[in-house]
Design an enzyme around this catalytic site. Structure first.
Site, PDB file in Angstrom:
ATOM      1  N   LYS A   1       0.905  -1.211   0.016  1.00 21.75           N
ATOM      2  CA  LYS A   1      -0.087   0.149  -0.169  1.00 21.75           C
ATOM      3  C   LYS A   1       0.841   1.233   0.073  1.00 21.75           C
ATOM      4  CE  LYS A   1      -4.098  -1.936   0.278  1.00 21.75           C
ATOM      5  NZ  LYS A   1      -5.222  -1.655  -0.782  1.00 21.75           N
TER       6      LYS A   1
ATOM      7  N   ASP B   1      -0.504  -0.518  -4.707  1.00 20.62           N
ATOM      8  CA  ASP B   1      -1.670   0.194  -4.861  1.00 20.62           C
ATOM      9  C   ASP B   1      -1.166   1.329  -4.317  1.00 20.62           C
ATOM     10  OD1 ASP B   1      -4.431   0.499  -4.736  1.00 20.62           O
ATOM     11  OD2 ASP B   1      -4.708  -1.437  -3.471  1.00 20.62           O
TER      12      ASP B   1
ATOM     13  N   GLU C   1      -2.102  -0.360  -8.907  1.00 18.31           N
ATOM     14  CA  GLU C   1      -3.430  -0.181  -8.639  1.00 18.31           C
ATOM     15  C   GLU C   1      -4.003   0.973  -8.620  1.00 18.31           C
ATOM     16  OE1 GLU C   1      -6.671  -2.802  -6.062  1.00 18.31           O
ATOM     17  OE2 GLU C   1      -4.668  -3.682  -6.580  1.00 18.31           O
TER      18      GLU C   1
ATOM     19  N   ASP D   1      -9.742  -0.098  -9.560  1.00 16.96           N
ATOM     20  CA  ASP D   1     -10.479  -0.909  -8.399  1.00 16.96           C
ATOM     21  C   ASP D   1     -11.333   0.028  -7.932  1.00 16.96           C
ATOM     22  OD1 ASP D   1     -11.129  -2.142  -6.057  1.00 16.96           O
ATOM     23  OD2 ASP D   1      -9.525  -1.668  -5.148  1.00 16.96           O
TER      24      ASP D   1
ATOM     25  N   LYS E   1     -14.780  -6.565  -6.467  1.00 17.05           N
ATOM     26  CA  LYS E   1     -14.843  -6.793  -5.002  1.00 17.05           C
ATOM     27  C   LYS E   1     -16.269  -6.965  -4.986  1.00 17.05           C
ATOM     28  CE  LYS E   1     -10.799  -4.295  -3.238  1.00 17.05           C
ATOM     29  NZ  LYS E   1     -10.306  -3.005  -2.598  1.00 17.05           N
TER      30      LYS E   1
END
Length: 368
Positions: free
Chosen positions: A163, A191, A217, A242, A266
């Site tokens: 992250k 991400d 991402e 995403d 998701k």
């Protein structure tokens, strides 16, 4: 086999350590478990993990929507009426995808138990022999993230996602520190969770082009499709979208603008397994590989995502990391190294520890 009763459990899933992404820090994961019971006593479980930054819901709002808007729609219906139930939910209220996902997953759990089949058999069967699970590293200092990466590789993980998404210079240091800490054969994914603007994203990608990053991402804000398009034009790196994909309508726009190379599906964004299948099918038609992502769900949400992931060839990776991050899970997910083991059980394959659910619950609501 009609739906007779719905129970809601508002819980907070304890974590081994705080989970830090660009837009928030989570000391625990607020979740809602949905238990749907049929007239004959068969029970199905689903889960909502709402996130105001991603799904537009809070823990409290999702509970309210489930109690007052969605759960009352189910009385007297069959769990096999999945299309009708989604129509009713979407007509009743706009959005609220994690609340709808909780009901959707419980319905699939019921359908599997009634037919004595695992959910993946109901949605296409296995297209992959197994699922390899990654590990996700929270935002920390570059040195701390490198240390976490080394520890995870020692445990046998072959795929890591880090992250980032704070300031550009530190993010470059984070990516370099992690890449230098792990063998070249370990796959690295980055991400930003919407944390960069277009210029920063292009700079970070350019400055880390030798770091063997598999993909970057959601580098920019969810609705900034034009910036994604520009980043993709000037960078050879793969770009995964995403937060910008919640539905087939969103994906259609991405396909038209050619603004991403990959799609992160998701359940909590899409509204469950049923609408996620539509997204995967559309992505396959457009030649866009998919991943099934995670909002750090318990065993229930994790296995729902796993059944989806193993049933579609276009879904090539996953990020179902909740069981690694949650210190007290309400069900068991088993692994051999970094490979998920599917239990020989019908439905989602999760035996829910109801005593622990009640222990962790801050809210318990019965709707009959």
């Amino acid at each position: 086999m009609k739906i007779d009763k719905v129970e809601l459990f508002g819980i907070r899933l304890p974590l081994h350590e705080p989970f830090i992404v660009s837009y928030d820090k989570y000391e625990d994961m607020p979740a809602i478990l949905v238990k749907i019971e049929l007239e004959n006593g068969v029970v199905g479980w689903g889960e909502a993990v709402p996130d105001q930054h991603v799904t537009g819901e809070t823990w409290h709002s999702a509970l309210q929507v489930l109690e007052h808007e969605l759960a009352p729609l189910l009385s007297g219906l069959s769990p096999f009426q999945i299309e009708l139930i989604h129509q009713k939910m979407n007509k009743k209220i706009l959005g609220n995808p994690s609340a709808k996902a909780a009901i959707d997953c419980a319905l699939y759990d019921l359908m599997g138990k009634i037919t004595e089949q695992p959910v993946y058999q109901l949605i296409g069967g296995k297209t992959h022999d197994f699922l390899v699970m990654p590990q996700v590293i929270s935002i920390k200092s570059p040195d701390e993230m490198a240390s976490d990466a080394r520890r995870m590789v020692r445990k046998g993980f072959r795929n890591l996602k880090i992250k980032v998404g704070t300031d550009m210079e530190t993010d470059i240091e984070r990516i370099r520190a992690v890449r230098n800490a792990i063998p070249p054969e370990v796959k690295l994914r980055v991400d930003a969770n919407q944390g960069w603007d277009r210029t920063s994203a292009i700079t970070v990608i350019d400055q880390t082009k030798d770091c063997l990053v598999e993909w970057y991402e959601q580098p920019v804000l969810a609705d900034d499709i034009l910036s994604l398009q520009e980043i993709r034009k000037v960078s050879p790196a793969k770009i995964m979208i995403d937060e910008g994909i919640h539905s087939t309508h969103d994906l259609l726009n991405v396909i038209k603008t050619r603004s991403a190379d990959m799609v992160n599906i998701k359940l909590m964004k899409a509204g469950g397994i049923y609408p996620s299948l539509a997204i995967a099918n559309m992505a396959e038609a457009a030649g866009l590989p998919c991943q099934v992502g995670s909002m750090v769900e318990s065993a229930v949400g994790t296995m729902a995502g796993a059944h989806l992931a193993i049933s579609r060839g276009i879904i090539q990776t996953n990020e179902l990391v909740g069981p690694f991050m949650i210190s007290q899970d309400i069900g068991k997910v088993s692994f051999e190294g970094d490979v998920l083991k599917f239990p020989e059980l019908p439905g989602l394959g999760v035996v829910v520890d109801e005593s622990l659910v009640k222990e962790l619950s801050e809210v318990h609501i019965i709707i009959s």
